[in-house]
Design a protein around this motif. Structure first.
Motif, PDB file in Angstrom:
ATOM      1  N   VAL A   1     -55.214  23.370 -74.741  1.00 34.65           N
ATOM      2  CA  VAL A   1     -55.456  23.328 -76.354  1.00 34.65           C
ATOM      3  C   VAL A   1     -56.555  22.685 -76.567  1.00 34.65           C
ATOM      4  O   VAL A   1     -57.517  22.818 -77.313  1.00 34.65           O
ATOM      5  N   SER A   2     -56.537  21.320 -75.965  1.00 31.87           N
ATOM      6  CA  SER A   2     -57.601  20.268 -76.495  1.00 31.87           C
ATOM      7  C   SER A   2     -58.987  20.753 -76.060  1.00 31.87           C
ATOM      8  O   SER A   2     -59.990  20.676 -76.650  1.00 31.87           O
TER       9      SER A   2
ATOM     10  N   GLU B   1     -59.986  23.844 -78.195  1.00 32.02           N
ATOM     11  CA  GLU B   1     -60.420  23.698 -79.685  1.00 32.02           C
ATOM     12  C   GLU B   1     -61.953  23.065 -79.573  1.00 32.02           C
ATOM     13  O   GLU B   1     -62.737  23.364 -80.295  1.00 32.02           O
ATOM     14  N   ALA B   2     -62.259  22.350 -78.454  1.00 28.57           N
ATOM     15  CA  ALA B   2     -63.379  21.747 -78.247  1.00 28.57           C
ATOM     16  C   ALA B   2     -64.799  22.706 -77.743  1.00 28.57           C
ATOM     17  O   ALA B   2     -65.802  22.715 -78.215  1.00 28.57           O
TER      18      ALA B   2
ATOM     19  N   TRP C   1     -64.244  26.292 -75.840  1.00 32.72           N
ATOM     20  CA  TRP C   1     -63.922  27.771 -75.827  1.00 32.72           C
ATOM     21  C   TRP C   1     -64.938  28.594 -76.320  1.00 32.72           C
ATOM     22  O   TRP C   1     -65.723  29.232 -75.572  1.00 32.72           O
ATOM     23  N   HIS C   2     -64.981  28.616 -77.664  1.00 33.52           N
ATOM     24  CA  HIS C   2     -66.141  29.505 -78.246  1.00 33.52           C
ATOM     25  C   HIS C   2     -67.219  29.332 -77.795  1.00 33.52           C
ATOM     26  O   HIS C   2     -68.251  30.130 -77.542  1.00 33.52           O
TER      27      HIS C   2
ATOM     28  N   PHE D   1     -54.360  27.464 -75.065  1.00 28.81           N
ATOM     29  CA  PHE D   1     -55.299  27.675 -76.334  1.00 28.81           C
ATOM     30  C   PHE D   1     -55.176  29.214 -77.161  1.00 28.81           C
ATOM     31  O   PHE D   1     -55.309  29.396 -78.021  1.00 28.81           O
TER      32      PHE D   1
ATOM     33  N   HIS E   1     -56.863  32.647 -78.243  1.00 28.12           N
ATOM     34  CA  HIS E   1     -58.199  32.980 -78.755  1.00 28.12           C
ATOM     35  C   HIS E   1     -59.078  33.825 -77.883  1.00 28.12           C
ATOM     36  O   HIS E   1     -60.061  33.510 -77.479  1.00 28.12           O
TER      37      HIS E   1
END
Length: 285
Positions: free
Chosen positions: A188-189, A192-193, A195-196, A226, A228
């Motif tokens: 997750v961490s 959030e930082a 991935w995209h 995460f 997405h």
């Protein structure tokens, strides 16, 4: 004459657990839905068949590929549903039995296994969130970039942490890739930082479509991922993003469809001709 519509990639988001039979049943249901939706090929996340950080517990399920029941199951699912399959990845013992390989299979609609890829880069990190991972303590990294022809184009293979190493993607493009798969189980961490931005960067710098099927939610082994799942166009545009993480606790799957248009790759490469402009050319992997 109107051109036919581009083929569809089906991107499956899962919350895989510690029971391979349950995970395979979910994959089978997802393939049925993908076939009904008209997809040409389905993509699963990293460790789709077994996601278990307890290595002693998972050992009962992990065997050399020749002895594993999983590849024949993949082949049967491809034949029954009439779909090409990217399995995401699953753990197999290396030939000498000393460690595991994090391995993807590409299975044609007739059940033929047409390519295999072992994850090259091992996830050995200590994160600011306090999480610590040492993938290389149990897994051996692969050594060879793999590209394979599929109904969606020439597909370059990678897995999760590979995403952070752009030289791999340059090597895939040098081998003719027009589409890249990045099955993942991002924390997750880090998701959030990064991935995209990393997925859009890989798409933009290669002028390839990128298909990234992800694990999502809280898993039976205690980890959280995460989600997405994304489909990115060769111009860096987001073609689709899964919202499955919002309902991952239901233990279901998410399914997203994305068109893979070869004309978009050609337009991007003509607009910004990276290969003719490139001045620093490292030796390919």
């Amino acid at each position: 004459m109107t051109a036919p519509p581009p083929p569809l990639a089906a991107i499956v988001e899962m919350t895989s657990g510690i029971d391979p039979d349950a995970n395979l049943a979910t994959m089978d249901r997802a393939l049925a839905a993908a076939a009904a939706a008209g997809a040409a090929m389905a993509f699963f996340p990293e460790m789709s068949v077994l996601l278990d950080r307890d290595r002693a517990r998972s050992a009962a399920h992990v065997a050399p590929e020749a002895d594993s029941p999983w590849p024949p199951i993949f082949q049967d699912m491809a034949r029954r549903h009439g779909l090409w399959i990217h399995t995401g990845s699953a753990p197999f013992l290396t030939d000498d039995g000393s460690r595991r390989a994090n391995r993807s299979h590409i299975v044609a609609a007739d059940g033929t296994i047409v390519a295999r890829y072992d994850k090259i880069h091992m996830f050995d990190v200590s994160l600011p969130s306090g999480e610590s991972w040492s993938e290389s303590s149990s897994y051996a990294g692969g050594a060879t970039p793999v590209v394979v022809d599929t109904p969606l184009g020439r597909l370059g293979l990678s897995i999760c942490y590979d995403l952070r190493f752009p030289e791999l993607y340059r090597a895939l493009v040098a081998r003719g890739a027009t589409l890249i798969a990045v099955p993942a189980a991002f924390t997750v961490s880090t998701g959030e930082a990064h991935w995209h931005v990393l997925l859009r960067a890989r798409a933009t710098e290669t002028a390839c479509h990128v298909v990234a099927a992800a694990q999502a939610g809280t898993h039976a082994d205690g980890r959280a991922t995460f989600g997405h799942s994304l489909a990115i166009g060769p111009w860096g545009d987001v073609l689709g993003e899964s919202a499955f993480a919002d309902r991952a606790a239901q233990g279901d799957f998410g399914l997203m469809l994305a068109p893979i248009d070869p004309a978009a790759t050609e337009r991007a490469r003509q607009a910004i001709p990276l290969e003719t402009s490139r001045r620093i050319r490292n030796a390919p992997l």
